[in-house]
Motif scaffolding. Structure first.
Motif, PDB file in Angstrom:
ATOM      1  N   ASP A  12       0.806  -1.212   0.000  1.00  0.00           N
ATOM      2  CA  ASP A  12       0.000   0.000   0.000  1.00  0.00           C
ATOM      3  C   ASP A  12       0.842   1.267   0.000  1.00  0.00           C
ATOM      4  N   CYS A  13       2.128   1.163   0.325  1.00  0.00           N
ATOM      5  CA  CYS A  13       2.962   2.374   0.380  1.00  0.00           C
ATOM      6  C   CYS A  13       4.214   2.290  -0.463  1.00  0.00           C
ATOM      7  N   CYS A  14       4.747   1.086  -0.619  1.00  0.00           N
ATOM      8  CA  CYS A  14       6.106   0.996  -1.169  1.00  0.00           C
ATOM      9  C   CYS A  14       6.162   0.056  -2.366  1.00  0.00           C
ATOM     10  N   GLU A  15       7.052   0.379  -3.271  1.00  0.00           N
ATOM     11  CA  GLU A  15       7.299  -0.483  -4.425  1.00  0.00           C
ATOM     12  C   GLU A  15       8.409  -1.472  -4.111  1.00  0.00           C
ATOM     13  N   LYS A  16       8.256  -2.673  -4.615  1.00  0.00           N
ATOM     14  CA  LYS A  16       9.288  -3.684  -4.384  1.00  0.00           C
ATOM     15  C   LYS A  16      10.494  -3.483  -5.280  1.00  0.00           C
ATOM     16  N   SER A  17      10.246  -3.034  -6.500  1.00  0.00           N
ATOM     17  CA  SER A  17      11.351  -2.920  -7.454  1.00  0.00           C
ATOM     18  C   SER A  17      11.085  -1.789  -8.435  1.00  0.00           C
ATOM     19  N   ILE A  18      12.147  -1.075  -8.790  1.00  0.00           N
ATOM     20  CA  ILE A  18      12.092   0.019  -9.768  1.00  0.00           C
ATOM     21  C   ILE A  18      13.251  -0.166 -10.737  1.00  0.00           C
ATOM     22  N   SER A  19      12.987   0.064 -12.019  1.00  0.00           N
ATOM     23  CA  SER A  19      14.039  -0.008 -13.038  1.00  0.00           C
ATOM     24  C   SER A  19      14.251   1.369 -13.647  1.00  0.00           C
ATOM     25  N   LEU A  20      15.489   1.802 -13.703  1.00  0.00           N
ATOM     26  CA  LEU A  20      15.839   3.116 -14.246  1.00  0.00           C
ATOM     27  C   LEU A  20      16.935   2.956 -15.279  1.00  0.00           C
ATOM     28  N   SER A  21      16.919   3.823 -16.290  1.00  0.00           N
ATOM     29  CA  SER A  21      17.996   3.843 -17.272  1.00  0.00           C
ATOM     30  C   SER A  21      18.352   5.282 -17.574  1.00  0.00           C
ATOM     31  N   ALA A  22      19.619   5.514 -17.868  1.00  0.00           N
ATOM     32  CA  ALA A  22      20.094   6.871 -18.135  1.00  0.00           C
ATOM     33  C   ALA A  22      21.264   6.814 -19.100  1.00  0.00           C
ATOM     34  N   ALA A  23      21.504   7.934 -19.772  1.00  0.00           N
ATOM     35  CA  ALA A  23      22.644   8.028 -20.680  1.00  0.00           C
ATOM     36  C   ALA A  23      23.902   8.346 -19.900  1.00  0.00           C
ATOM     37  N   ALA A  24      25.003   7.846 -20.392  1.00  0.00           N
ATOM     38  CA  ALA A  24      26.291   8.123 -19.740  1.00  0.00           C
ATOM     39  C   ALA A  24      26.539   9.623 -19.711  1.00  0.00           C
ATOM     40  N   GLY A  25      26.972  10.109 -18.558  1.00  0.00           N
ATOM     41  CA  GLY A  25      27.199  11.537 -18.384  1.00  0.00           C
ATOM     42  C   GLY A  25      26.007  12.276 -17.820  1.00  0.00           C
ATOM     43  N   GLY A  26      24.845  11.624 -17.789  1.00  0.00           N
ATOM     44  CA  GLY A  26      23.643  12.256 -17.265  1.00  0.00           C
ATOM     45  C   GLY A  26      23.469  12.006 -15.778  1.00  0.00           C
ATOM     46  N   SER A  27      22.229  12.063 -15.326  1.00  0.00           N
ATOM     47  CA  SER A  27      21.922  11.870 -13.910  1.00  0.00           C
ATOM     48  C   SER A  27      20.793  10.861 -13.763  1.00  0.00           C
ATOM     49  N   VAL A  28      20.796  10.182 -12.623  1.00  0.00           N
ATOM     50  CA  VAL A  28      19.736   9.219 -12.293  1.00  0.00           C
ATOM     51  C   VAL A  28      18.998   9.725 -11.068  1.00  0.00           C
ATOM     52  N   VAL A  53      26.768   9.920 -14.368  1.00  0.00           N
ATOM     53  CA  VAL A  53      26.841   8.461 -14.318  1.00  0.00           C
ATOM     54  C   VAL A  53      27.702   7.919 -15.454  1.00  0.00           C
ATOM     55  N   THR A  54      28.302   6.763 -15.200  1.00  0.00           N
ATOM     56  CA  THR A  54      29.081   6.033 -16.201  1.00  0.00           C
ATOM     57  C   THR A  54      28.573   4.590 -16.224  1.00  0.00           C
ATOM     58  N   GLN A  55      29.201   3.782 -17.064  1.00  0.00           N
ATOM     59  CA  GLN A  55      28.810   2.379 -17.147  1.00  0.00           C
ATOM     60  C   GLN A  55      29.004   1.665 -15.812  1.00  0.00           C
ATOM     61  N   GLN A  56      29.925   2.147 -14.997  1.00  0.00           N
ATOM     62  CA  GLN A  56      30.188   1.514 -13.708  1.00  0.00           C
ATOM     63  C   GLN A  56      29.035   1.695 -12.722  1.00  0.00           C
ATOM     64  N   HIS A  57      28.138   2.654 -12.994  1.00  0.00           N
ATOM     65  CA  HIS A  57      26.996   2.859 -12.111  1.00  0.00           C
ATOM     66  C   HIS A  57      25.848   1.894 -12.415  1.00  0.00           C
ATOM     67  N   THR A 108      23.442   3.594 -20.298  1.00  0.00           N
ATOM     68  CA  THR A 108      23.708   3.321 -21.711  1.00  0.00           C
ATOM     69  C   THR A 108      24.578   4.422 -22.290  1.00  0.00           C
ATOM     70  N   GLY A 109      25.035   4.185 -23.513  1.00  0.00           N
ATOM     71  CA  GLY A 109      25.859   5.188 -24.179  1.00  0.00           C
ATOM     72  C   GLY A 109      25.075   6.121 -25.051  1.00  0.00           C
ATOM     73  N   ALA A 110      23.738   6.008 -25.063  1.00  0.00           N
ATOM     74  CA  ALA A 110      22.901   6.854 -25.913  1.00  0.00           C
ATOM     75  C   ALA A 110      22.849   8.262 -25.359  1.00  0.00           C
ATOM     76  N   ASN A 111      22.326   9.210 -26.190  1.00  0.00           N
ATOM     77  CA  ASN A 111      22.225  10.609 -25.789  1.00  0.00           C
ATOM     78  C   ASN A 111      20.937  10.909 -25.056  1.00  0.00           C
ATOM     79  N   SER A 112      20.084   9.935 -24.947  1.00  0.00           N
ATOM     80  CA  SER A 112      18.842  10.152 -24.223  1.00  0.00           C
ATOM     81  C   SER A 112      18.594   8.933 -23.354  1.00  0.00           C
ATOM     82  N   HIS A 113      17.734   9.097 -22.381  1.00  0.00           N
ATOM     83  CA  HIS A 113      17.446   8.001 -21.485  1.00  0.00           C
ATOM     84  C   HIS A 113      15.969   7.962 -21.181  1.00  0.00           C
ATOM     85  N   ARG A 114      15.563   6.840 -20.673  1.00  0.00           N
ATOM     86  CA  ARG A 114      14.170   6.686 -20.323  1.00  0.00           C
ATOM     87  C   ARG A 114      14.088   6.083 -18.926  1.00  0.00           C
TER      88      ARG A 114
END
Length: 374
Positions: free
Chosen positions: A123-139, A201-205, A231-237
Motif C-alpha cells: 500500500d505504500c512501497c514499491e518492491k522494485s524500480i528499473s531506471l535507465s540513463a545516458a552516460a554523463g547524465g543523472s539518475v 553516471v558512467t557504465q560503472q553505475h 547506456t551510451g545513448a544521448n537520451s534516457h528513459r
C-alpha cells in the motif's frame, strides 16, 4: 510489559538482550548482534526457533570475512565485537524468533533474541524500480517508506554479490540534502519519500541499489530494489515495474524554498562532446584562414607575372621603330601642306605622291615622291 519481558530475558544466563526487527516481503534485513570482547575468537551463529530447539541457519568459522549460506550471510567484525546477519529475499514465512549466538566451550552460550516480523507494504512501497540513463547524465531515484519509519535514518545502498550494502549513502535529517558526493539524498518525512540523485553516471553505475531505513539500534531494513542501467545513448528513459508512477507522485510534493530535489534526470553535455565541438570549430577557422592566405598569394603571383610581361614588351628596338614611324608621318604631312591651294596656278604647281614604306622596320626609312610638272 515489554520492559518486564526484556528484564526477564536478561536474568536468564547467556541472554544479552532482545531486539525486534521489521522486514518487508521481497526485501531484506541486516541484523546487528553484539557480543563480549572476550569472545572475539569464538565461532558465531544465527539460528531459528525457540532456544531449546533452535536450528542453525548460518555459522561462521572465520573472522572478519563474510560467510554465505543460501539467503543468509554472516560477517564477524572482531574489532568492533559485532557480527552482522543479513537475510535476503524475505518472505512472510520468515517471521519467527531467531537467536544470535556465540559458542562458549563448557559454558552456556551467549546469545541475543531476535524477533523478526516480515510484512507486505504494497500500500505504500514499491518492491522494485528499473531506471535507465545516458552516460554523463543523472539518475533520479524516488523511494517511499512506511510512516512508522519517518524518524529513522534513510539510506541507499549499492549491492555487490551477496552483500546488499557494499556502498552506502545515508541522510539523517528531514528536508536536508546529504553531504556533497556523487550520490545525494533528500528525505521528505511528511511525504515519506526518499529521493536520491546520482550525477555524471558512467557504465560503472549500472548496478543493483536498495532504498531502506536504519533503526537507532543499527538494524537495516531493505525495502525497494532499484535496478540502474547506464547506456551510451544521448537520451534516457525511466520505467518502473509497478503500476504506481513514481514521477507523478513526486510532482505533487511540496518542498521548502531552495531545497526541492530534482524530479527528472538530466543529461548535460559531456566533456568529450564539448572537446569535439571546439576542435571542429577551430578546424573550420584554420581552414578559412588557410584558404584566404592561398587566395592572396595566388593574386600576388598573377600581378607579378603581368608586370613582368609589360616590362618585357618595352625593348629598345620597339621604341626606335615607333619613333621612326612618327617622324615619317610628320614629313608626309609637311609635304601635303606644300601643295598649292589654287589649282589654276600652273606655274607653281608641284604634285607629290608620298609612298610610305610597307615595313616600318625597313632600315632605309626612305619616302619616295614623284613630282609631276605641268
Amino acid at each position: 510489559m515489554k520492559i518486564i519481558w526484556t528484564f526477564t530475558l536478561l536474568m536468564i544466563p547467556g541472554v544479552l538482550s532482545s531486539i525486534s526487527v521489521t522486514g518487508y516481503s521481497g526485501g531484506g534485513v541486516s541484523i546487528t548482534c553484539r557480543y563480549d570482547r572476550r569472545y572475539t575468537d569464538n565461532n558465531k551463529y544465527f539460528c531459528r526457533g525457540r532456544w531449546s530447539e533452535c536450528t542453525d541457519r548460518i555459522r561462521n568459522n572465520s573472522k572478519n570475512k563474510q560467510v554465505d549460506s543460501g539467503r543468509f550471510s554472516l560477517y564477524d567484525d572482531t574489532r568492533a565485537a559485532v557480527f552482522t546477519v543479513t537475510i535476503r529475499d524475505l518472505r512472510e514465512q520468515d517471521s519467527d524468533i531467531y537467536y544470535c549466538g556465540t559458542d562458549i566451550y563448557a559454558k552456556v552460550d551467549s546469545y541475543t533474541e531476535v524477533k523478526l516480523k516480515v510484512v507486505t507494504a504494497a500500500d505504500c512501497c514499491e518492491k522494485s524500480i528499473s531506471l535507465s540513463a545516458a552516460a554523463g547524465g543523472s539518475v533520479n531515484i524516488s523511494c517511499r517508506y512506511p510512516q512508522s519509519h519517518s524518524a529513522d535514518v534513510k539510506f541507499v545502498c549499492r549491492r555487490s554479490g551477496s552483500d546488499l550494502c557494499a556502498e552506502e549513502t545515508s541522510v539523517k535529517e528531514s528536508r536536508r540534502w546529504s553531504a556533497e558526493g556523487q550520490m545525494q539524498l533528500y528525505d521528505d518525512r511528511e511525504q515519506q519519500l526518499l529521493t536520491g540523485i546520482i550525477s555524471h553516471v558512467t557504465q560503472q553505475h549500472s548496478a543493483e541499489y536498495w532504498c531502506g531505513v536504519q533503526s537507532d539500534q543499527g538494524h537495516k531494513s531493505f525495502i525497494t530494489r532499484v535496478l540502474v542501467s547506464v547506456t551510451g545513448a544521448n537520451s534516457h528513459r525511466i520505467s518502473t515495474s509497478s503500476s504506481t508512477s513514481t514521477s507523478s507522485s513526486s510532482s505533487s510534493l511540496s518542498f521548502s524554498s531552495g531545497e526541492s530535489p530534482l524530479v527528472s534526470s538530466v543529461s548535460p553535455i559531456t566533456g568529450s562532446s564539448l572537446i569535439i565541438s571546439v576542435s571542429v570549430l577551430l578546424l573550420l577557422i584554420f581552414t578559412v584562414i588557410l584558404i584566404v592566405i592561398i587566395t592572396l598569394w595566388r593574386r600576388r603571383q598573377l600581378h607579378n607575372a603581368h608586370s613582368s610581361f609589360k616590362r618585357s614588351q618595352r625593348t629598345p628596338a620597339n621604341i626606335d621603330t615607333a619613333s621612326h614611324y612618327h617622324c615619317d608621318y610628320e614629313e608626309t604631312e609637311y609635304n601635303h601642306r606644300q601643295l598649292p591651294t589654287n589649282p589654276s596656278d600652273s606655274t607653281n604647281a608641284i604634285y607629290a605622291t608620298p609612298q610610305l614604306p610597307i615595313n616600318p622596320s625597313d632600315s632605309t626609312n626612305t619616302i619616295y615622291a614623284n613630282p609631276e610638272f605641268p
